[in-house]
Motif scaffolding. Structure first.
Motif, mmCIF file in Angstrom:
data_model
loop_
_atom_site.group_PDB
_atom_site.id
_atom_site.type_symbol
_atom_site.label_atom_id
_atom_site.label_comp_id
_atom_site.label_asym_id
_atom_site.label_seq_id
_atom_site.Cartn_x
_atom_site.Cartn_y
_atom_site.Cartn_z
ATOM 1 N N ASP A 69 51.446 -3.413 140.681
ATOM 2 C CA ASP A 69 50.934 -4.814 139.532
ATOM 3 C C ASP A 69 51.195 -6.395 140.632
ATOM 4 O O ASP A 69 51.154 -6.624 140.437
ATOM 5 C CB ASP A 69 52.450 -4.619 138.721
ATOM 6 N N ASP A 70 51.544 -5.187 142.325
ATOM 7 C CA ASP A 70 51.450 -6.297 143.678
ATOM 8 C C ASP A 70 50.680 -5.880 144.145
ATOM 9 O O ASP A 70 50.381 -5.321 144.582
ATOM 10 C CB ASP A 70 53.100 -6.126 143.743
ATOM 11 N N ASP A 71 49.554 -7.448 144.212
ATOM 12 C CA ASP A 71 47.893 -7.012 145.466
ATOM 13 C C ASP A 71 49.100 -6.728 146.512
ATOM 14 O O ASP A 71 48.316 -5.888 147.481
ATOM 15 C CB ASP A 71 47.515 -8.135 145.579
ATOM 16 N N ALA A 74 49.636 -2.616 146.487
ATOM 17 C CA ALA A 74 48.941 -1.966 145.601
ATOM 18 C C ALA A 74 48.718 -0.766 145.932
ATOM 19 O O ALA A 74 47.853 -0.027 144.846
ATOM 20 C CB ALA A 74 47.835 -2.751 144.507
ATOM 21 N N ASP A 75 48.136 -1.173 147.774
ATOM 22 C CA ASP A 75 47.201 0.147 148.013
ATOM 23 C C ASP A 75 47.945 1.109 148.602
ATOM 24 O O ASP A 75 47.667 2.044 149.628
ATOM 25 C CB ASP A 75 45.964 -0.767 149.089
#
Length: 122
Positions: A69-71, A74-75
């Motif tokens: 949920d956190d940019d 997220a990856d």
């Protein structure tokens, strides 16, 4: 060097996973709670995270969802490493955003191969 964050509340399992990953030439950091693991991932984003599912403060599923949920996180590839191996457990793990799901017991090579597959570390 590829960095891996391992989060597990069981000190024995944490040491086993740390030893396996370190022996594979990976830079390993550890946390014993979900909240500490989440904080560590934000302070120094790893190339991969290995999360236990069943932890008392914040489950691995909750940590996984929070990372997704956190940019900023997220990856990060996420492997859930757990004793919960029923099909519903596995489905819940993937629904939470995990990239892989490994059921205990596991072999050292299996864990290293899965981290390599997600990070290209090998």
């Amino acid at each position: 060097m590829t960095s891996v964050l391992v989060v597990d509340d069981d000190p024995t399992m944490l040491e086993i996973v740390r030893t396996v990953l370190s022996s594979g030439g990976l830079d390993v950091s550890t946390s014993t709670t979900g909240r500490d693991g989440l904080r560590a991932a934000h302070e120094r984003p790893p190339d991969c995270a290995v999360l236990d599912v069943a932890m008392p403060d914040m489950s691995g599923l909750e940590v996984c969802r929070a990372l997704r949920d956190d940019d900023a996180t997220a990856d990060i590839p996420i492997i859930l490493l757990t004793g919960l191996g029923q099909w519903l457990d596995v489905a819940s793990g993937f629904d939470a955003g995990a990239d892989d799901y490994l059921v205990k017991p596991f072999t050292a090579q299996e864990l290293l191969s899965r981290v390599d597959a997600l990070t290209g570390a090998g």
